[in-house]
Design a protein around this motif. Sequence first.
Motif, short mmCIF file in Angstrom:
data_model
loop_
_atom_site.label_atom_id
_atom_site.label_comp_id
_atom_site.label_asym_id
_atom_site.label_seq_id
_atom_site.Cartn_x
_atom_site.Cartn_y
_atom_site.Cartn_z
N ILE A 265 62.18 20.46 -15.29
CA ILE A 265 62.13 21.22 -14.05
C ILE A 265 63.11 22.37 -14.17
O ILE A 265 64.09 22.29 -14.91
CB ILE A 265 62.45 20.37 -12.80
N ASN A 266 62.84 23.46 -13.44
CA ASN A 266 63.73 24.62 -13.52
C ASN A 266 64.84 24.51 -12.47
O ASN A 266 64.88 23.57 -11.67
CB ASN A 266 62.94 25.92 -13.38
N VAL A 267 65.75 25.49 -12.49
CA VAL A 267 66.92 25.45 -11.62
C VAL A 267 66.52 25.45 -10.14
O VAL A 267 67.07 24.69 -9.34
CB VAL A 267 67.85 26.64 -11.92
N GLU A 268 65.53 26.29 -9.80
CA GLU A 268 65.11 26.37 -8.40
C GLU A 268 64.59 25.02 -7.90
O GLU A 268 64.89 24.60 -6.78
CB GLU A 268 64.02 27.45 -8.22
N GLN A 269 63.82 24.35 -8.75
CA GLN A 269 63.30 23.05 -8.35
C GLN A 269 64.43 22.04 -8.18
O GLN A 269 64.43 21.22 -7.27
CB GLN A 269 62.30 22.55 -9.40
N LYS A 270 65.42 22.14 -9.08
CA LYS A 270 66.54 21.21 -9.00
C LYS A 270 67.36 21.46 -7.73
O LYS A 270 67.75 20.53 -7.03
CB LYS A 270 67.44 21.38 -10.23
N LEU A 271 67.61 22.74 -7.44
CA LEU A 271 68.36 23.07 -6.22
C LEU A 271 67.58 22.65 -4.99
O LEU A 271 68.17 22.29 -3.96
CB LEU A 271 68.66 24.56 -6.17
N GLY A 272 66.26 22.69 -5.09
CA GLY A 272 65.41 22.31 -3.96
C GLY A 272 65.52 20.84 -3.61
O GLY A 272 65.11 20.43 -2.53
N ASN A 273 66.06 20.03 -4.51
CA ASN A 273 66.27 18.62 -4.20
C ASN A 273 67.41 18.41 -3.22
O ASN A 273 67.48 17.40 -2.54
CB ASN A 273 66.57 17.82 -5.48
N ASN A 274 68.34 19.37 -3.19
CA ASN A 274 69.49 19.22 -2.30
C ASN A 274 69.07 19.34 -0.85
O ASN A 274 68.06 19.94 -0.51
CB ASN A 274 70.54 20.30 -2.61
N LYS A 275 69.89 18.77 0.00
CA LYS A 275 69.64 18.88 1.44
C LYS A 275 70.77 19.72 2.02
O LYS A 275 71.94 19.54 1.66
CB LYS A 275 69.65 17.46 2.04
N TYR A 276 70.42 20.65 2.90
CA TYR A 276 71.42 21.54 3.49
C TYR A 276 71.42 21.37 5.00
O TYR A 276 70.39 21.54 5.64
CB TYR A 276 71.11 23.00 3.15
N ASN A 277 72.55 21.03 5.54
CA ASN A 277 72.69 20.96 6.99
C ASN A 277 73.51 22.17 7.40
O ASN A 277 74.74 22.17 7.30
CB ASN A 277 73.36 19.65 7.40
N PRO B 190 75.78 30.35 -8.54
CA PRO B 190 74.77 29.46 -9.14
C PRO B 190 73.55 29.25 -8.25
O PRO B 190 72.51 28.82 -8.74
CB PRO B 190 75.54 28.15 -9.36
N ALA B 191 73.67 29.54 -6.98
CA ALA B 191 72.54 29.39 -6.06
C ALA B 191 71.82 30.72 -5.82
O ALA B 191 70.87 30.76 -5.04
CB ALA B 191 73.02 28.81 -4.74
N ALA B 192 72.29 31.78 -6.47
CA ALA B 192 71.68 33.12 -6.35
C ALA B 192 71.57 33.57 -4.89
O ALA B 192 70.53 34.06 -4.46
CB ALA B 192 70.31 33.15 -7.03
N LEU C 158 76.28 26.03 -2.39
CA LEU C 158 76.61 24.78 -3.07
C LEU C 158 78.09 24.43 -2.93
O LEU C 158 78.54 23.42 -3.47
CB LEU C 158 76.25 24.90 -4.56
N GLU C 159 78.84 25.30 -2.24
CA GLU C 159 80.27 25.08 -1.97
C GLU C 159 81.09 24.97 -3.25
O GLU C 159 82.05 24.22 -3.31
CB GLU C 159 80.46 23.85 -1.07
N CYS C 160 80.69 25.71 -4.27
CA CYS C 160 81.40 25.63 -5.55
C CYS C 160 82.69 26.45 -5.54
O CYS C 160 83.59 26.20 -6.33
CB CYS C 160 80.49 26.11 -6.68
N GLY C 161 82.76 27.47 -4.69
CA GLY C 161 83.97 28.28 -4.59
C GLY C 161 84.05 29.43 -5.58
O GLY C 161 85.05 30.15 -5.60
N THR C 162 83.02 29.62 -6.38
CA THR C 162 83.05 30.68 -7.39
C THR C 162 83.25 32.06 -6.76
O THR C 162 84.06 32.86 -7.24
CB THR C 162 81.75 30.66 -8.22
N CYS C 163 82.52 32.35 -5.70
CA CYS C 163 82.64 33.67 -5.07
C CYS C 163 84.03 33.86 -4.48
O CYS C 163 84.58 34.96 -4.49
CB CYS C 163 81.56 33.86 -4.01
N ARG C 164 84.63 32.79 -3.98
CA ARG C 164 85.99 32.90 -3.42
C ARG C 164 86.99 33.23 -4.52
O ARG C 164 87.86 34.07 -4.35
CB ARG C 164 86.38 31.59 -2.74
N VAL C 165 86.84 32.57 -5.66
CA VAL C 165 87.77 32.82 -6.77
C VAL C 165 87.59 34.25 -7.31
O VAL C 165 88.57 34.95 -7.57
CB VAL C 165 87.55 31.78 -7.90
N LEU C 166 86.33 34.67 -7.46
CA LEU C 166 86.06 35.98 -8.05
C LEU C 166 86.35 37.15 -7.11
O LEU C 166 86.88 38.18 -7.53
CB LEU C 166 84.60 36.07 -8.50
#
Length: 94
Positions: free
Chosen positions: A3-15, A43-45, A63-71
């Motif tokens: 499966i590709n990244v989009e499909q994998k991200l689509g498994n997540n649930k977002y509230n 990573p979530a584009a 995804l709450e990874c914090g990458t944008c905050r660090v950069l």
Amino acid sequence: MSINVEQKLGNNKYNVDESNPHIVLKTGNIDRKEIKKLINACPAALYKLNDDGTLRFDYAGCLECGTCRVLCGKTVLNKWEFPAGTFGVEFRFG
Ligand code: SF4
């Protein structure tokens, strides 16, 4: 099966907390180099360019990874914090 990244991200649930965005961008002109960093690194584009060259962002799939905050926490972001209480991403790996 693969499966590709989009499909994998689509498994997540977002509230999504519609009344309190956990990431808020600064307004006005944003340096092109900073925009490019965000577009390449999120990573979530979630950072994208509009046709007129302005930055478009939607915190709903974060995804709450914090990458944008660090950069770019000092140059582009006005606010970055984890979503409150029961809001945010729920990772599903299945
Ligand atoms: S925290 Fe991570 S997933 Fe969320 S917007 Fe920033 S870079 Fe993207």
